[in-house]
Structure formats: C-alpha cells, structure tokens
Design a protein around this motif. Structure first.
Motif, short mmCIF file in Angstrom:
data_model
loop_
_atom_site.label_atom_id
_atom_site.label_comp_id
_atom_site.label_asym_id
_atom_site.label_seq_id
_atom_site.Cartn_x
_atom_site.Cartn_y
_atom_site.Cartn_z
N LYS A 74 0.84 -1.20 0.00
CA LYS A 74 0.00 0.00 0.00
C LYS A 74 0.88 1.26 0.00
CE LYS A 74 -3.91 -2.10 2.46
NZ LYS A 74 -4.73 -2.05 3.70
N TYR A 75 1.92 1.23 0.84
CA TYR A 75 2.84 2.37 0.87
C TYR A 75 3.59 2.51 -0.46
CZ TYR A 75 2.07 2.68 5.90
OH TYR A 75 1.51 2.84 7.14
N LEU A 76 3.90 1.34 -1.05
CA LEU A 76 4.59 1.37 -2.34
C LEU A 76 3.71 2.03 -3.40
CD1 LEU A 76 7.14 0.53 -3.88
CD2 LEU A 76 6.01 -1.66 -4.37
N ARG A 77 2.40 1.71 -3.34
CA ARG A 77 1.46 2.33 -4.29
C ARG A 77 1.37 3.84 -4.05
NH1 ARG A 77 -2.15 0.38 -7.64
NH2 ARG A 77 -1.84 -1.73 -6.85
N ALA A 78 1.35 4.23 -2.75
CA ALA A 78 1.27 5.66 -2.42
C ALA A 78 2.49 6.40 -2.94
CB ALA A 78 1.13 5.84 -0.93
N VAL A 79 3.68 5.78 -2.74
CA VAL A 79 4.91 6.40 -3.22
C VAL A 79 4.90 6.48 -4.74
CG1 VAL A 79 7.41 6.12 -3.39
CG2 VAL A 79 6.26 5.75 -1.21
N SER A 80 4.35 5.44 -5.38
CA SER A 80 4.26 5.45 -6.84
C SER A 80 3.36 6.59 -7.31
CB SER A 80 3.71 4.11 -7.32
OG SER A 80 3.51 4.13 -8.72
N GLY A 81 2.25 6.80 -6.59
CA GLY A 81 1.35 7.90 -6.94
C GLY A 81 2.03 9.24 -6.75
N ASP A 82 2.80 9.36 -5.65
CA ASP A 82 3.53 10.61 -5.43
C ASP A 82 4.56 10.86 -6.51
OD1 ASP A 82 2.10 11.11 -3.16
OD2 ASP A 82 3.58 10.19 -1.81
N LEU A 83 5.19 9.79 -7.00
CA LEU A 83 6.14 9.93 -8.09
C LEU A 83 5.45 10.45 -9.34
CD1 LEU A 83 8.89 9.56 -9.43
CD2 LEU A 83 8.32 7.13 -9.78
N SER A 84 4.29 9.93 -9.63
CA SER A 84 3.53 10.38 -10.80
C SER A 84 3.16 11.85 -10.67
CB SER A 84 2.27 9.53 -10.98
OG SER A 84 2.61 8.18 -11.20
N LYS A 85 2.75 12.24 -9.44
CA LYS A 85 2.37 13.64 -9.21
C LYS A 85 3.60 14.54 -9.33
CE LYS A 85 -0.54 16.91 -8.14
NZ LYS A 85 0.39 18.03 -8.35
N THR A 86 4.76 14.07 -8.84
CA THR A 86 5.99 14.85 -8.95
C THR A 86 6.36 15.06 -10.41
OG1 THR A 86 6.83 14.05 -6.83
CG2 THR A 86 8.46 14.89 -8.40
N ILE A 87 6.27 13.98 -11.19
CA ILE A 87 6.59 14.10 -12.63
C ILE A 87 5.63 15.07 -13.31
CG2 ILE A 87 6.64 12.83 -14.81
CD1 ILE A 87 7.62 10.39 -13.23
N LEU A 145 3.97 12.86 4.02
CA LEU A 145 3.94 11.98 5.19
C LEU A 145 3.77 10.52 4.80
CD1 LEU A 145 1.90 14.11 7.77
CD2 LEU A 145 4.37 13.77 7.59
N ASN A 146 3.23 10.26 3.63
CA ASN A 146 3.15 8.86 3.17
C ASN A 146 4.54 8.26 3.10
OD1 ASN A 146 0.35 8.71 2.90
ND2 ASN A 146 0.40 9.56 0.83
N ILE A 147 5.51 9.09 2.68
CA ILE A 147 6.90 8.61 2.62
C ILE A 147 7.43 8.39 4.03
CG2 ILE A 147 9.22 9.20 1.83
CD1 ILE A 147 7.87 11.01 -0.26
N VAL A 148 7.11 9.35 4.91
CA VAL A 148 7.57 9.24 6.29
C VAL A 148 6.99 8.00 6.95
CG1 VAL A 148 7.60 10.37 8.56
CG2 VAL A 148 7.83 11.73 6.47
N ASN A 149 5.73 7.74 6.67
CA ASN A 149 5.07 6.55 7.24
C ASN A 149 5.75 5.27 6.79
OD1 ASN A 149 3.17 7.95 8.75
ND2 ASN A 149 1.75 8.09 7.02
N ALA A 150 6.31 5.27 5.58
CA ALA A 150 7.02 4.08 5.11
C ALA A 150 8.24 3.83 5.99
CB ALA A 150 7.45 4.28 3.66
N TYR A 151 8.92 4.91 6.38
CA TYR A 151 10.04 4.76 7.30
C TYR A 151 9.56 4.34 8.68
CZ TYR A 151 13.43 6.88 4.15
OH TYR A 151 14.27 7.12 3.11
N ASN A 152 8.36 4.76 9.04
CA ASN A 152 7.81 4.48 10.37
C ASN A 152 7.66 2.98 10.60
OD1 ASN A 152 6.84 5.05 12.90
ND2 ASN A 152 4.73 5.35 12.21
N ASN A 153 7.48 2.23 9.49
CA ASN A 153 7.37 0.78 9.62
C ASN A 153 8.69 0.16 10.06
OD1 ASN A 153 4.73 0.56 9.01
ND2 ASN A 153 5.00 -0.08 6.88
N LYS A 154 9.78 0.84 9.71
CA LYS A 154 11.10 0.28 9.99
C LYS A 154 11.74 0.90 11.23
CE LYS A 154 15.52 -0.63 7.68
NZ LYS A 154 16.31 -0.41 6.44
N ASN A 155 11.43 2.18 11.45
CA ASN A 155 12.01 2.92 12.59
C ASN A 155 10.89 3.44 13.48
OD1 ASN A 155 14.87 2.93 11.55
ND2 ASN A 155 13.86 4.02 9.88
N ASN A 156 11.26 3.75 14.69
CA ASN A 156 10.29 4.26 15.65
C ASN A 156 10.17 5.78 15.46
OD1 ASN A 156 8.55 4.60 17.75
ND2 ASN A 156 10.05 4.20 19.37
#
Length: 504
Positions: free
Chosen positions: A326-339, A369-380
């Motif tokens: 789900k986070y990967l899809r969100a990041v993919s969407g953000d990439l599309s919006k950035t482009i 924050l979607n990107i930050v949340n992806a890190y949140n899975n790995k770090n506190n």
C-alpha cells in the motif's frame, strides 16, 4: 625793472622738459584749431605723429590736417568727419575710433580723445591725443570671434552650462541647460538647496559624494548620473560634469563650472538591458533549480522505492507485505504527481513569472507523510501534524512539494539513533504572515560553526552516506523565489526547527 633770473631759468627748464617729454610720448599729441570761418589748422603736433601715420614731417606741415585725413580708411572718413562736426555743434569732447591705411603697417586702428576749448573769437581748439590701438583691437576681435564660436558651440551643442558661485551660493543655468532639464526659469531655484530638491531623493547622496570627492582633490573632476524633476513632474536622466575653477588660499572651492547632458535615452536602454539580463538570470536560475529538483526529488522517490522493496523482501508474512505494498502504491502515486508537477515547470519556463496557485498545505503535507510513514514501519517515528486542514498558501505546486519533502527527509535522515524520532509540523500567523514549522529531536546542527553555510550548495554537516548538500540549498532557493524566507534554530543533540515564512 627787477629781473628774476631764477624763475626765468626755471621756466626755461620746464619748457625744455616738456618738449623732450612730448617727443618721448608714443601717442600722437596735437592741437587742432577750427576758426569761426571753418578754416582748419594744426599748430602743434609731436614727433610721434609722423611715425604713427608714416608721413614725412615736411609733408605734414605742408598739408596739415589733410595729411592725416588721407590716411583714414575710406569707409571711416565720413564717420570721423561727422563725429568732429557733432563735437563742435554740441560743444563736447571729440572722441572717435577709426582705421587707417598705412604704407608699411597696413590697416591699423586708432583712437582720438581730446579736450575742447571755445575761444572769444568763435574759434574752437581741440587738445588731444591719437593712440594706436591696433594690437588692442586685434585682441578684441580675436576675443569676439572666440566668444562667437563659443556661443555657436553652446547653441548647437547637446550640453548645457551651469556655473556655481559657492561664496554667494548662486547657480547660473544657461538656456540650453534649462532646456535639457526641461525646466522653466520660474520653476527653478538658483541655490544649492534648490538644486538638491530637483534631484531624485535616491540620487542626492551619490551626487553630493561625487562633489565632495572633487572638492577634496580626490578626483580630477566631478561626474554624476542623476534624475531631475522636470516642469512636467517627471524624472529624466542627465549626466552632470563639473570642475572647480577657483579656490581660496586654503584650497577651499569658490567657483565650479560644469555641463548637463541629456542621457535619458541611453539610461533607459541601459535599464532595459539590465532588466532583460535579470530576466535571463532568473530563467537560468529556474533552469538550474529545475535540474536540482529533478535530480533531488527523483532520487528521493527512487530511494523510497528501494526502502519499501527492501521491506517487502525482509517481511515474511503475507499481510505485512500487503501493507507495505500500500505504501509502495502511495509512493508510486507521489512519483507520478511529482513528474506531473515537473512537467508544469517545463511548460512555464518561458513565462515571465513562475506559476503560483492557492494550495492546501495539509494536502501536500499528507503526500509527503506517506513517505515518512514508510520509514515508520522500519524505525520508531512519531509524527505530530498540527496543521489545520483548511490551511492554504500561495505557492508553486512543485516547489511546495519539494520544500516539504526536503525538510521532512532531512528530519528522518538526521535522526538520533539513540532515541525515538519525533517530527512535529505547525502552521500559524505571525506578524501578519503565514508561517510553517517542522521540528525534530534529531542530531541537530552546530549553528555557531556552520550557521553561515547551512543553506549553501553542497554543504553537509553530518557524515551521512546520502548527504549531498543540495536539499537545503534548493529549499531556500525555492522559498525565496516565492518571495518568502526560511530560518533555522538548532542545537547539537537536541534537534532542529525550520521556520518557513510565506509571502501571504
């Protein structure tokens, strides 16, 4: 009869002295008599007269007045005769200037001055002198020709003359100077204070400084570009030049003379060229900024993909993998919006202004924050978002995303590994301006050591493998291009707070 030998001898000596003195005088001395019957006679002339008019003494005595009259220039004879008759008729001194044609010296100038006496028998006597003024007249004619040339130059020149008498504090402006200044004589003050009032306020200081430099002999002459207020209440550009022409014994300037030149056309072209250069400079900066955005933002997205893919590889449960996808899809969407946003920047590169829109700050922040949340899975990581859902700022979309992403990524990148990371976002109004802050409790920065370099290109302050020194440079550049500004507060070991001030 008693004979006074002493007085008789004295009178004889005086007569001898007078005779010798007359002979030594270079001017022609004469006594000219006109009888009641209009008979002319010259009973006395000195020796200098013969040399002056180049006449032999025997001829002079034979022809008397006619000998001199024949020498007078043909065009001046009538005027000389009329001036003599006028002096006799009006019983006044005879004075006239005339030319004479001499055999050796050629055309010469002479001046007659005399005293008139009327005798009882009706005769008139003129006691006078004739002075050779040829050299003086030639100098006068040269001066007159010089003045005429100078006057012609002033009339045909594009420059006007001004003359400043510092002792009386009076300034003279020639007609051409007033024409250049586009000022009427009634609209101008002829004092130093009046001169300052007609100059644009922004130019007065530089103008006075240029004068002082010349007055102190630090420059050979005074020169200054300045704007002057015309009678039409419009400013025009002129070039003012001048030089001190008189100083007192202590070197203090007493008089200054100078010129005015109309340089409005040149100055307007210069300003136009400068504006065009600023436009090209701005376009070049935007192009450079765009390349930094592409490099930095796309690398960030690529890094996010790698992090998420590494998480998927490390997770064993299917449910965990699905959550990460789900986070990967969100990041993919953000990439599309950035482009998409970067494409908009490309489309507006040729426009004079960068596209600015009313943007919902919380909406863009949530994307980051979607990107930050992806890190949140790995770090506190604890995220505190205090930004109101209705918060709106006027900004370029791509720039806003880049600013938020850079600041958020830095908070995560420079987290303190010894403690859980806390990132807090706030939005409020301060002194009438919208302010956004991002605060973390990470490693912090030594501002005393790096404060002047923190927003510099390629400046890094921690030994992080992914630090390239571009993020904060790009962020500052983007914010300032939107007429905003950014500040930072930080302490080593306690964390960092970035404060973004928006234009609105």
């Amino acid at each position: 009869m008693e004979f006074d030998f002493y007085n008789t001898k004295k009178k004889a000596n005086v007569n001898v002295f007078k005779s010798k003195a007359f002979d030594e005088v270079h001017d022609a001395l004469f006594v000219f008599t006109i009888s009641a019957d209009n008979d002319y006679e010259m009973p006395f002339i000195n020796d200098a007269t013969y040399e002056m008019f180049e006449v032999l003494s025997n001829t002079m005595f034979t022809n008397t007045v006619l000998s001199i009259y024949d020498r007078i220039h043909q065009d001046d004879k009538k005027r000389v005769k009329n001036s003599l008759f006028d002096a006799i008729k009006k019983r006044r001194k005879w004075s006239v200037v005339f030319r004479a044609e001499l055999p050796f010296n050629g055309l010469s100038w002479f001046k007659v001055t005399s005293k008139r006496i009327v005798n009882k028998d009706g005769s008139t006597e003129f006691y006078g002198r004739i002075t050779d003024i040829t050299e003086l007249k030639e100098q006068e004619l040269k001066l007159r020709r010089t003045e005429e040339r100078f006057r012609f130059m002033l009339m045909t020149s594009n420059e006007g003359i001004w003359d400043w008498d510092l002792t009386s504090d009076r300034i003279y402006y020639s007609p051409q100077a007033l024409n250049i200044l586009e000022l009427k004589a009634s609209d101008i003050s002829y004092t130093c204070e009046g001169w300052k009032k007609m100059i644009h306020p922004e130019d007065v200081e530089d103008c006075q400084k240029a004068f002082n430099y010349h007055f102190d002999n630090r420059t050979p002459f005074y020169e200054n570009f300045q704007r002057v207020l015309t009678s039409n209440k419009k400013y025009k550009w002129i070039l003012s030049k001048g030089m001190v022409t008189e100083r007192d014994l202590e070197g203090k300037p007493l008089k200054v003379i100078g010129t005015y030149s109309n340089v409005s056309f040149q100055k307007e072209k210069e300003l136009e060229l400068r504006r065009e250069m600023e436009v090209y400079k701005e376009k070049n900066n935007r192009l450079l900024n765009f390349s930094h955005i592409v490099s930095h933002n796309l690398n960030s997205h690529a890094g996010n993909f790698k992090v998420l893919l590494d998480l998927i590889d490390s997770e064993e449960g299917f449910d965990e993998k699905v959550e990460t996808l789900k986070y990967l899809r969100a990041v993919s969407g953000d990439l599309s919006k950035t482009i998409e946003d970067l494409s908009q920047i490309v489309n507006v590169q040729n426009n004079a202004e960068i596209n600015i829109e009313a943007l919902n700050l919380n909406s863009y922040l949530n994307r980051v924050l979607n990107i930050v949340n992806a890190y949140n899975n790995k770090n506190n990581v604890t995220i505190i978002n205090n930004v109101s859902p209705e918060a709106v700022v006027h900004f370029n979309p791509a720039y806003l995303e880049s600013v938020l992403q850079n600041l958020s990524s830095n908070a995560i990148k420079y987290a303190d590994p010894k403690k859980p990371l806390i990132v807090e976002f706030n939005f409020f109004i301060e002194n009438g301006r919208k302010v956004f802050t991002i605060k973390d409790n990470g490693l912090g920065i030594d501002l005393k050591k790096h404060g002047d370099l923190i927003f510099g290109m390629y400046k890094t302050f921690h030994k992080h493998e992914k630090a390239n020194g571009l993020g904060l440079y790009i962020t500052k550049n983007q914010i300032e291009s939107m007429n905003g500004n950014i500040t930072v507060e930080s302490q080593v070991g306690e964390g960092t707070t970035f404060k973004v001030f928006f234009k609105d």
